[in-house]
Scaffold this active site. Structure first.
Site, PDB file in Angstrom:
ATOM      1  N   ILE A  78       0.823  -1.204   0.000  1.00  0.00           N
ATOM      2  CA  ILE A  78       0.000   0.000   0.000  1.00  0.00           C
ATOM      3  C   ILE A  78       0.864   1.265   0.000  1.00  0.00           C
ATOM      4  O   ILE A  78       1.942   1.304   0.592  1.00  0.00           O
ATOM      5  CB  ILE A  78      -0.976   0.029   1.194  1.00  0.00           C
ATOM      6  N   CYS A  79       0.377   2.268  -0.693  1.00  0.00           N
ATOM      7  CA  CYS A  79       1.056   3.557  -0.768  1.00  0.00           C
ATOM      8  C   CYS A  79       0.545   4.422   0.383  1.00  0.00           C
ATOM      9  O   CYS A  79      -0.619   4.818   0.404  1.00  0.00           O
ATOM     10  CB  CYS A  79       0.753   4.212  -2.110  1.00  0.00           C
TER      11      CYS A  79
END
Length: 208
Positions: free
Chosen positions: A116-117
């Site tokens: 995930i960013c």
């Protein structure tokens, strides 16, 4: 934007860690793991008290690879995802990269492999609080807000669909709570922590 007031309030209740050790630090890593589990136990307790169980995790024998589940309720339906991550060699100087592999390639807010960013404020905040922040803090500040910000958009776009057997909100509050209690309760987490730290200690002794 930084973390919201509610998330900040929760993070402030999670115990801070004191041992600055990487997986290569043998005995010190065992002590670090004990603190990691203690913080996770407290975070699980906080979530239960607020009626917001949303994940469970467990580690391998050395405490370097973690797997579990995370979920979010949207429009009275529960959406559940596999969760995994590894502890970097230079942890806790850098945070672990949280992965939701089944969402790989389905959103721009994600790196290759389903990592995930995170919000741009996350890493500076983590660096500022090294080694006090741990896995529980990464979940609270990183994954939790990401799920609530990103998953509703993916659902509305038809990219994420509800799977049969994942349940409704009413079932989540009962069956899922029971399942979570079994897998991530204080007692279960304590037992897992003891077994993990014992195995790490045994391996350390063998090497010495």
């Amino acid at each position: 934007m930084g973390i919201d007031a509610e998330t900040k309030s929760i993070v402030q209740k999670i115990p801070l860690l004191t041992v600055n050790a990487t997986p290569r630090d043998k005995d010190k890593w065992v002590e670090r793991l004990k603190e990691e589990y203690a913080a996770l136990i407290q975070y699980v307790k906080i979530n239960k008290e607020s009626g917001n169980d949303w994940f469970y995790v467990e580690s391998n024998a050395t405490g370097t690879r973690w797997t579990g589940k995370c979920w979010i309720v949207h429009d009275l339906l529960k959406y559940e995802f596999d969760l995994q991550f590894e502890i970097p060699a230079n942890y806790p100087e850098v945070p672990c990269e949280l992965e939701l592999p089944e969402l790989d390639g389905k959103t721009a807010k994600m790196y290759r492999g389903g990592k995930i960013c995170l919000d741009t404020h996350f890493k500076p905040l983590w660096s500022k609080n090294t080694p006090r922040f741990g896995i529980a803090h990464a979940l609270a500040m990183g994954l939790g807000p990401w799920l609530h910000a990103e998953i509703p958009h993916l659902i509305q776009a038809g990219i994420v669909v509800h799977k049969e057997g994942q349940g409704k909100a009413s079932e989540t509050s009962e069956k899922t709570a029971e399942k979570t209690t079994e897998k991530t309760s204080e007692k279960t987490t304590e037992k897992t922590a003891e077994k993990t730290t014992e195995k790490v200690a045994e391996k350390t002794t063998e090497k010495v």
